[in-house]
Design a protein around this motif. Structure first.
Motif, short mmCIF file in Angstrom:
data_model
loop_
_atom_site.label_atom_id
_atom_site.label_comp_id
_atom_site.label_asym_id
_atom_site.label_seq_id
_atom_site.Cartn_x
_atom_site.Cartn_y
_atom_site.Cartn_z
N VAL A 9 0.84 -1.20 0.00
CA VAL A 9 0.00 0.00 0.00
C VAL A 9 0.87 1.25 0.00
O VAL A 9 0.62 2.21 -0.75
N ARG A 10 1.90 1.25 0.81
CA ARG A 10 2.80 2.41 0.87
C ARG A 10 3.50 2.62 -0.48
O ARG A 10 3.61 3.75 -0.97
N ALA A 11 3.95 1.53 -1.11
CA ALA A 11 4.65 1.64 -2.39
C ALA A 11 3.75 2.17 -3.49
O ALA A 11 4.21 2.86 -4.42
N HIS A 12 2.46 1.86 -3.42
CA HIS A 12 1.53 2.30 -4.46
C HIS A 12 0.97 3.70 -4.21
O HIS A 12 0.16 4.18 -5.00
N PRO A 125 -3.48 -2.52 -4.61
CA PRO A 125 -3.68 -3.35 -3.42
C PRO A 125 -4.59 -2.72 -2.37
O PRO A 125 -4.86 -3.34 -1.35
N PHE A 126 -5.05 -1.49 -2.61
CA PHE A 126 -5.87 -0.80 -1.62
C PHE A 126 -7.16 -1.57 -1.32
O PHE A 126 -7.67 -1.53 -0.20
N LEU A 127 -7.65 -2.26 -2.33
CA LEU A 127 -8.85 -3.08 -2.17
C LEU A 127 -8.73 -4.04 -1.00
O LEU A 127 -9.69 -4.29 -0.28
N TYR A 128 -7.53 -4.57 -0.78
CA TYR A 128 -7.34 -5.60 0.24
C TYR A 128 -7.48 -5.06 1.66
O TYR A 128 -7.52 -5.85 2.61
N THR A 129 -7.55 -3.74 1.83
CA THR A 129 -7.76 -3.16 3.16
C THR A 129 -9.24 -3.05 3.49
O THR A 129 -9.59 -2.70 4.62
N PHE A 130 -10.13 -3.35 2.54
CA PHE A 130 -11.57 -3.26 2.77
C PHE A 130 -11.99 -4.33 3.79
O PHE A 130 -11.34 -5.38 3.90
N PRO A 131 -13.08 -4.11 4.52
CA PRO A 131 -13.55 -5.12 5.48
C PRO A 131 -13.86 -6.45 4.79
O PRO A 131 -14.36 -6.48 3.67
N GLY A 132 -13.55 -7.54 5.47
CA GLY A 132 -13.90 -8.87 5.00
C GLY A 132 -12.82 -9.60 4.24
O GLY A 132 -12.95 -10.80 3.99
N ASN A 197 4.80 -1.20 -16.73
CA ASN A 197 4.72 0.16 -17.25
C ASN A 197 4.04 1.09 -16.25
O ASN A 197 3.04 1.74 -16.54
N TYR A 198 4.62 1.17 -15.06
CA TYR A 198 4.02 1.97 -13.99
C TYR A 198 4.17 3.47 -14.26
O TYR A 198 5.24 3.93 -14.65
N HIS A 199 3.08 4.20 -14.01
CA HIS A 199 3.09 5.66 -14.05
C HIS A 199 2.61 6.20 -12.71
O HIS A 199 1.74 5.58 -12.07
N ASN A 200 3.14 7.34 -12.32
CA ASN A 200 2.67 8.02 -11.13
C ASN A 200 1.49 8.91 -11.52
O ASN A 200 1.65 9.88 -12.27
N VAL A 201 0.31 8.57 -11.04
CA VAL A 201 -0.91 9.31 -11.36
C VAL A 201 -1.41 9.96 -10.07
O VAL A 201 -1.95 9.28 -9.19
N ARG A 202 -1.17 11.25 -9.93
CA ARG A 202 -1.57 12.00 -8.74
C ARG A 202 -1.08 11.34 -7.45
O ARG A 202 -1.79 11.29 -6.44
N GLY A 203 0.13 10.79 -7.51
CA GLY A 203 0.72 10.20 -6.33
C GLY A 203 0.44 8.72 -6.14
O GLY A 203 0.94 8.12 -5.18
N VAL A 204 -0.35 8.12 -7.03
CA VAL A 204 -0.65 6.69 -6.98
C VAL A 204 0.08 5.99 -8.12
O VAL A 204 0.01 6.44 -9.28
N MET A 205 0.78 4.91 -7.82
CA MET A 205 1.50 4.16 -8.84
C MET A 205 0.54 3.20 -9.53
O MET A 205 -0.06 2.32 -8.89
N VAL A 206 0.40 3.38 -10.86
CA VAL A 206 -0.59 2.63 -11.64
C VAL A 206 0.12 1.87 -12.76
O VAL A 206 0.85 2.48 -13.55
N PRO A 207 -0.10 0.56 -12.89
CA PRO A 207 0.43 -0.17 -14.04
C PRO A 207 -0.42 0.14 -15.28
O PRO A 207 -1.61 -0.17 -15.32
#
Length: 240
Positions: A9-12, A125-132, A197-207
């Motif tokens: 999460v921190r890396a992304h 990976p942010f999805l994985y922090t959701f409840p459940g 092919n990761y790009h930094n999009v508004r501070g979020v790393m996106v493939p």
């Protein structure tokens, strides 16, 4: 969160950055051998996507083909640009009962699959922090001359995705390298989804590129055919 998930999460981009956004907007092309096999070649080339980052809702527009589609886990629909409902299906996952890898799809089958897949890919990976969500770190994996840490993730029933159990592989920089699953709506077909092919999009790393292949019983990639290709031409995150 597990230590591996915290690092990913921190890396992304980190939770604070991610939490400031509500919507992802993207222009992309989706191809690969699967679409001809399923009877829907080129349906998702040159599309535009608007995806909620807090709930499973994805809007897909094909300006060239003249249709707009909307995905939620319980309802999918395709409208023409003039606003008329062309096709609609409730409880869409039930419509795949008895399907195999070779079963052809109608447009609503293809839309449901693409809707939940893109939503999953845009939020890991942010999805994985959701409840459940339940996570377990697996032994490390060697591929492409790198050592990747692996996270087995069990999805809650309320989230529509390929399968309940999936595995994400993260490089030493914490970025997602590979994402494995079986595809329930294709009779359990395997998918090894490579992110690059990761790009930094508004501070979020996106493939910006993804390539999906089958894998064998030892989880080794099967090089041919290329099942799915995803190439983002543009992507942005919005706070509203």
């Amino acid at each position: 969160m597990t230590t591996l998930l915290e690092e990913a999460v921190r890396a992304h981009g980190g939770m604070d950055r991610w939490a400031s956004f509500r919507t992802a907007l993207a222009a992309l092309d989706i191809g690969g051998a699967i679409w001809r096999l399923k009877g829907q070649p080129d349906m998702f080339r040159g599309i535009e996507v608007a995806a909620s980052l807090r709930r499973q809702h994805v809007a897909i527009t094909s300006r060239t083909a003249g249709w707009r589609g909307a995905f939620t886990p319980n309802l999918i629909r395709i409208d023409s640009h003039n606003g008329h409902v062309a096709e609609e299906r409730t409880s869409p996952r039930a419509s795949y009962q008895g399907h195999t890898q070779q079963t052809e799809w109608d447009r609503l089958h293809a839309l449901y699959f693409t809707g939940y897949a893109l939503w999953t890919y845009l939020t890991i990976p942010f999805l994985y922090t959701f409840p459940g969500f339940v996570m377990e770190e697996l032994p490390a994996w060697n591929e492409n001359g790198e050592v990747w840490r692996r996270l087995k993730v069990t999805f809650p029933d309320l989230i529509a995705s390929h399968s309940r159990e999936q595995i994400s592989y993260f490089g030493q920089d914490g970025l997602l390298r590979r994402h494995d699953y079986t595809v329930d709506v294709m009779g359990g077909a395997t998918g090894a989804n490579y992110a690059s092919n990761y790009h930094n999009v508004r501070g979020v790393m996106v493939p910006m590129s993804r390539r999906v292949f089958a894998y064998d019983d030892a989880r080794r990639k099967v090089d041919e055919p290329l099942l799915v290709s995803i190439d983002f031409r543009d992507i942005d995150f919005r706070t509203g």
